[in-house]
Design an enzyme around this catalytic site. Sequence first.
Site, short mmCIF file in Angstrom:
data_model
loop_
_atom_site.label_atom_id
_atom_site.label_comp_id
_atom_site.label_asym_id
_atom_site.label_seq_id
_atom_site.Cartn_x
_atom_site.Cartn_y
_atom_site.Cartn_z
N LYS A 168 20.69 19.95 1.71
CA LYS A 168 20.45 18.56 1.37
C LYS A 168 20.60 18.37 -0.14
CE LYS A 168 19.27 17.48 5.60
NZ LYS A 168 20.24 16.75 6.46
N HIS A 299 26.98 16.44 14.86
CA HIS A 299 25.64 16.37 14.28
C HIS A 299 24.70 17.00 15.30
CE1 HIS A 299 21.70 14.31 13.37
NE2 HIS A 299 21.96 15.04 12.31
MG LIG Z 1 23.34 14.90 8.16
#
Ligand SMILES: [Mg+2]
Length: 346
Positions: A168, A299
């Site tokens: 992230k 995903h």
């Molecule tokens: Mg993502």
Amino acid sequence: MKITDITVEVTSEPKAHAVRDAIQLLDRNGHTRVRIDTDEGVSGESTTYFGRVESSPAILGKLIEDQFAPVIVGEDPTLIRGIRQQLQTLTDYQGTAGLSSYGISAIDQALWDLLGKSLGVPVWKLLGAQRTAIPSYAMVGWLELDVAGLERVSAQAMEQGFRGVKMKVGGGPLTADVQRIKAVRNVIGPDAPLMVDANQAFGYAEALRRGRVYEELDCRWFEEPLPAGDTEGHVRLAEKLDIPIATGENRYGQAAFRDLIARGGVGVVQPDLRRAGGVTDCLEIGLLAAGFGVPYASHGGGAHIHVLAALPNTIYVESGLLNGNVELVDGCYPLPEGPGLSSWNG
Ligand SMILES: [Mg+2]
């Protein structure tokens, strides 16, 4: 064969270890499990996962029990696209995207599971598979981890045999992103793919500024740089950056991907099986992307692996760290042999 009953089971509990991305804390394990029974004794099942909002699994369950079940009971379960059409019409007035699409996806997956089980074969065989194993990377770089924690999980992912890792970004200033990306790169080596995911955190100017830096740091793709629905922004960003823009996990249904793909706003398409409409819509989105030469990376993983087996443009299945029930072979997940929509995640 006729559908005789639809049953729903709901759970929602705090996560033992909450994880954080640039816009949210994911602190819950919520599930809505659906079972579809038939007059021939064959059943199909699906499980929808929620990482946030305590009440979501129960609200989805209510939607399926009160709205969807009366429409579906009595239907032929092999008419999967016909049932999808009925549910899209049913939910049009309240909005077919959002939670309605979660419900349509849950039904779709249970129907594919049922079809596979009725024939005694895994769904990837019904879809006409192109491959028997799916290259995988590990999404391990959550923002609650400090640099030492990031290095530890990245090393663990590479030891487990993953091709690369995703982390992230966007939780702090760009300097923090750079420090963290360099730390992970140092652990995984110069050739392993390293993806960055901003979870829709930036506006256009900031996405462009950071994207140029991620590009310099040799990141494989820049995921969700902008709010998911901003097609125009994605198109403009993709024109300016060489690094592929990855997005799709927060779009609902095949139609939501059409303009984004056709206008060149996405370089790696990433539908979510739970949101996009299940096996049927994910397959259609993948084939639409294939027509434009856009690669497909799921995903999440789980039952999505059946779709990934069939698409010509598959590049990766997303995974967390392995939990002991499967081993990677040459960086790939093998396909499950069980009938229906079986997966390694249970
Ligand atoms: Mg993502």
